[in-house]
Design a protein around this motif. Structure first.
Motif, short mmCIF file in Angstrom:
data_model
loop_
_atom_site.label_atom_id
_atom_site.label_comp_id
_atom_site.label_asym_id
_atom_site.label_seq_id
_atom_site.Cartn_x
_atom_site.Cartn_y
_atom_site.Cartn_z
N ALA A 13 -8.17 -7.02 -37.80
CA ALA A 13 -7.41 -5.85 -37.36
C ALA A 13 -6.92 -5.07 -38.57
CB ALA A 13 -6.23 -6.28 -36.50
N LEU A 14 -6.90 -3.76 -38.43
CA LEU A 14 -6.24 -2.90 -39.41
C LEU A 14 -4.78 -2.77 -39.01
CD1 LEU A 14 -6.23 -0.81 -41.77
CD2 LEU A 14 -6.79 0.93 -40.05
N ALA A 15 -3.88 -3.10 -39.93
CA ALA A 15 -2.45 -3.01 -39.63
C ALA A 15 -2.01 -1.56 -39.55
CB ALA A 15 -1.65 -3.71 -40.73
N PRO A 16 -1.14 -1.24 -38.60
CA PRO A 16 -0.59 0.12 -38.57
C PRO A 16 0.31 0.35 -39.77
CG PRO A 16 0.54 -1.30 -36.98
CD PRO A 16 -0.60 -2.10 -37.53
N MET A 17 0.09 1.46 -40.46
CA MET A 17 0.88 1.81 -41.64
C MET A 17 1.23 3.29 -41.59
SD MET A 17 -1.20 -0.29 -44.64
CE MET A 17 -2.83 0.18 -44.02
N ALA A 18 2.52 3.56 -41.59
CA ALA A 18 2.97 4.95 -41.52
C ALA A 18 2.46 5.73 -42.72
CB ALA A 18 4.50 5.01 -41.46
N GLY A 35 -12.19 -4.79 -36.29
CA GLY A 35 -12.42 -4.94 -34.86
C GLY A 35 -11.45 -4.19 -34.00
N ILE A 36 -10.29 -3.84 -34.57
CA ILE A 36 -9.27 -3.10 -33.83
C ILE A 36 -8.37 -2.42 -34.85
CG2 ILE A 36 -7.67 -5.07 -33.71
CD1 ILE A 36 -6.94 -4.14 -30.86
N ALA A 37 -7.80 -1.29 -34.50
CA ALA A 37 -6.96 -0.53 -35.42
C ALA A 37 -5.89 0.20 -34.64
CB ALA A 37 -7.79 0.46 -36.23
N ALA A 38 -4.64 -0.06 -34.97
CA ALA A 38 -3.52 0.61 -34.30
C ALA A 38 -3.17 1.91 -35.02
CB ALA A 38 -2.30 -0.31 -34.27
N GLY A 39 -2.68 2.87 -34.25
CA GLY A 39 -2.23 4.12 -34.82
C GLY A 39 -0.94 3.96 -35.58
N GLU A 40 -0.54 5.00 -36.28
CA GLU A 40 0.72 4.99 -37.00
C GLU A 40 1.90 4.83 -36.03
OE1 GLU A 40 0.94 8.07 -40.32
OE2 GLU A 40 -0.65 8.87 -39.04
N MET A 41 2.95 4.20 -36.53
CA MET A 41 4.15 4.00 -35.74
C MET A 41 4.67 5.31 -35.17
SD MET A 41 7.68 2.32 -37.18
CE MET A 41 7.78 3.59 -38.46
N LEU A 42 4.96 5.31 -33.88
CA LEU A 42 5.45 6.49 -33.19
C LEU A 42 6.84 6.22 -32.64
CD1 LEU A 42 4.53 9.35 -32.12
CD2 LEU A 42 3.84 8.17 -30.02
N THR A 43 7.78 7.10 -32.91
CA THR A 43 9.13 6.91 -32.40
C THR A 43 9.15 6.90 -30.88
OG1 THR A 43 11.37 7.82 -32.30
CG2 THR A 43 9.58 9.39 -32.52
N CYS A 44 10.08 6.13 -30.32
CA CYS A 44 10.20 6.09 -28.86
C CYS A 44 10.97 7.28 -28.31
CB CYS A 44 10.88 4.79 -28.42
SG CYS A 44 12.64 4.69 -28.83
N HIS A 50 7.06 16.68 -30.28
CA HIS A 50 6.49 18.02 -30.24
C HIS A 50 6.24 18.59 -31.63
CE1 HIS A 50 7.14 17.94 -25.96
NE2 HIS A 50 8.41 17.69 -26.14
N THR A 51 6.46 17.77 -32.66
CA THR A 51 6.18 18.23 -34.01
C THR A 51 4.69 18.06 -34.31
OG1 THR A 51 6.54 16.05 -35.01
CG2 THR A 51 8.47 17.47 -34.72
N GLU A 52 4.22 18.79 -35.30
CA GLU A 52 2.82 18.67 -35.70
C GLU A 52 2.51 17.26 -36.18
OE1 GLU A 52 -1.04 19.87 -36.07
OE2 GLU A 52 0.65 21.00 -35.22
N LYS A 53 3.47 16.65 -36.88
CA LYS A 53 3.28 15.29 -37.38
C LYS A 53 3.08 14.30 -36.23
CE LYS A 53 5.54 11.87 -40.38
NZ LYS A 53 6.73 11.62 -41.23
N SER A 54 3.91 14.40 -35.22
CA SER A 54 3.80 13.49 -34.08
C SER A 54 2.52 13.74 -33.29
CB SER A 54 5.02 13.62 -33.16
OG SER A 54 6.18 13.13 -33.79
N ARG A 55 2.16 15.00 -33.14
CA ARG A 55 0.92 15.30 -32.39
C ARG A 55 -0.29 14.70 -33.08
NH1 ARG A 55 3.61 20.29 -31.12
NH2 ARG A 55 2.79 21.28 -33.01
N PHE A 268 -9.20 17.19 -40.36
CA PHE A 268 -8.15 16.72 -39.45
C PHE A 268 -6.82 17.43 -39.69
CE2 PHE A 268 -4.88 13.46 -38.31
CZ PHE A 268 -5.17 13.35 -36.95
N TYR A 269 -6.45 17.61 -40.94
CA TYR A 269 -5.14 18.17 -41.27
C TYR A 269 -5.19 19.68 -41.53
CZ TYR A 269 -3.19 13.46 -41.82
OH TYR A 269 -2.76 12.18 -41.60
N GLY A 270 -6.38 20.22 -41.72
CA GLY A 270 -6.48 21.57 -42.24
C GLY A 270 -6.56 21.49 -43.76
N GLU A 271 -7.10 22.51 -44.39
CA GLU A 271 -7.41 22.42 -45.82
C GLU A 271 -6.18 22.14 -46.67
OE1 GLU A 271 -9.72 24.78 -49.43
OE2 GLU A 271 -9.63 25.65 -47.43
#
Length: 331
Positions: A13-18, A35-44, A50-55, A268-271
């Motif tokens: 597994a790939l560890a999630p890393m902010a 074999g599996i990869a979690a996304g970056e930590m997301l606040t609850c 609604h920020t670009e970072k969270s999206r 992904f991020y724009g130039e």
């Protein structure tokens, strides 16, 4: 290896890393053998989504199954709502973060800070498991500090509540990332529960991966910082576990992997943002190389994607003419 109804292609597994495991990096590591990869930590706190970072953190487009979303927070109701919303958006596994040692996370009674409060841990786990109809997993540390290694208690609690897999980093929160990871606690956890366990911490080679598996008896391994600049480490570990020879990638291969990664970051991020994000990955790809400072200086001055790509390509093309500087030094 299975997590709920999902059979993984392997036990790595790939560890999630902010700030690291964004969509381009997850896709790259999956291609490199994870074999599996979690996304970056997301606040609850859904009010902050609604920020670009969270999206961007919530973007799992084109990602192979199972799609894993990690959430962090200290309020059971908010965690349950965040889990449900992510499942509604396509998450197939919800991972709860109780492993992040960062002060900005722990100061909000989230991440590994939660391990100080077992009743709150129980409330969060119960709320999230009840809220969703997909597997819930937990990433944690061995305890709060070396005198309070309560990972075993929390592991038993998690299994009883219905958590379907655990990833355990072999350090306490107080240890941060200092010193060496210890695996005795992970071994004790594995011997005490029946759900799948991933060992995490300081797994930086095929030989170390074999050692940790043998020492702990765990089901899988989770790779974090060792994949930064070395996404092929998953292929290296798989080869070691299968008793096969692993040939370190050539300079040309590393160049091609790196350039493709940078192009994905730019897209992904724009130039402008992509060029900024790419700098840390370039630094990781070139770390420990005698000529890395020259690359760092040239690349850090690049402000557009074309220049950045051209300078990286020129750097690696020059390395091909300097065979004495082997890629093993970068590993």
């Amino acid at each position: 290896m299975r997590i709920g109804g999902y059979e993984l292609v392997n036990n790595l597994a790939l560890a999630p890393m902010a700030g690291v495991t964004d969509l381009p990096f997850r896709l790259l590591c999956r291609r490199m053998g994870a074999g599996i990869a979690a996304g970056e930590m997301l606040t609850c706190d859904v009010r902050l989504w609604h920020t670009e970072k969270s999206r961007r953190r919530m973007d799992h487009s084109g990602e192979p199954e199972p799609r894993v979303v990690q959430i962090a927070g200290g309020d059971p109701e908010m965690m349950a709502e965040a889990a449900q919303r992510n499942v509604d958006a396509g998450a197939q596994i919800i991972d709860i973060n109780m492993g992040c040692p960062a002060k900005k996370v722990c100061n909000k009674a989230a991440g590994s800070a939660l391990m100080r409060d077992e009743p709150l841990v129980q409330a969060i786990l119960e709320a999230v498991v009840k809220a969703v109809n997909v597997p819930v997993t937990l990433k944690m540390r061995t305890g709060w500090d070396p005198e309070h290694r309560n990972g075993l208690n929390i592991a038993r609690m998690a299994e009883a509540i219905g958590v379907q897999a655990l990833a355990v980093h072999g350090r306490t929160r107080a240890c941060m990332y200092q010193g060496n990871a210890e695996y005795e606690t992970i071994r004790a956890i594995k011997q005490s529960v029946s759900i799948p366990i991933f060992a995490n911490g300081d797994i930086d080679s095929g030989a170390k991966a074999k050692h940790v598996l043998e020492q702990t008896g765990v089901d899988g391994l989770m790779i974090g910082r060792s994949a930064q600049g070395r996404p092929w480490i998953f292929h290296e570990i798989l080869a070691a576990l299968n008793g096969e020879f692993f040939a370190a990638p050539s300079i040309a291969t590393v160049r091609d992997i790196m350039l493709a990664h940078l192009r994905d970051l730019h897209a992904f991020y724009g130039e402008e943002a992509g060029v900024r994000v790419a700098r840390k990955h370039i630094d990781w790809y070139a770390k420990s190389r005698a000529s890395a400072p020259a690359l760092r200086q040239a690349v850090m001055q690049a402000t557009d994607a074309t220049t950045q790509l051209d300078r990286v390509q020129a750097y690696f093309n020059a390395l091909e003419e300097a065979p004495e500087e082997s890629l093993s030094s970068a590993a």
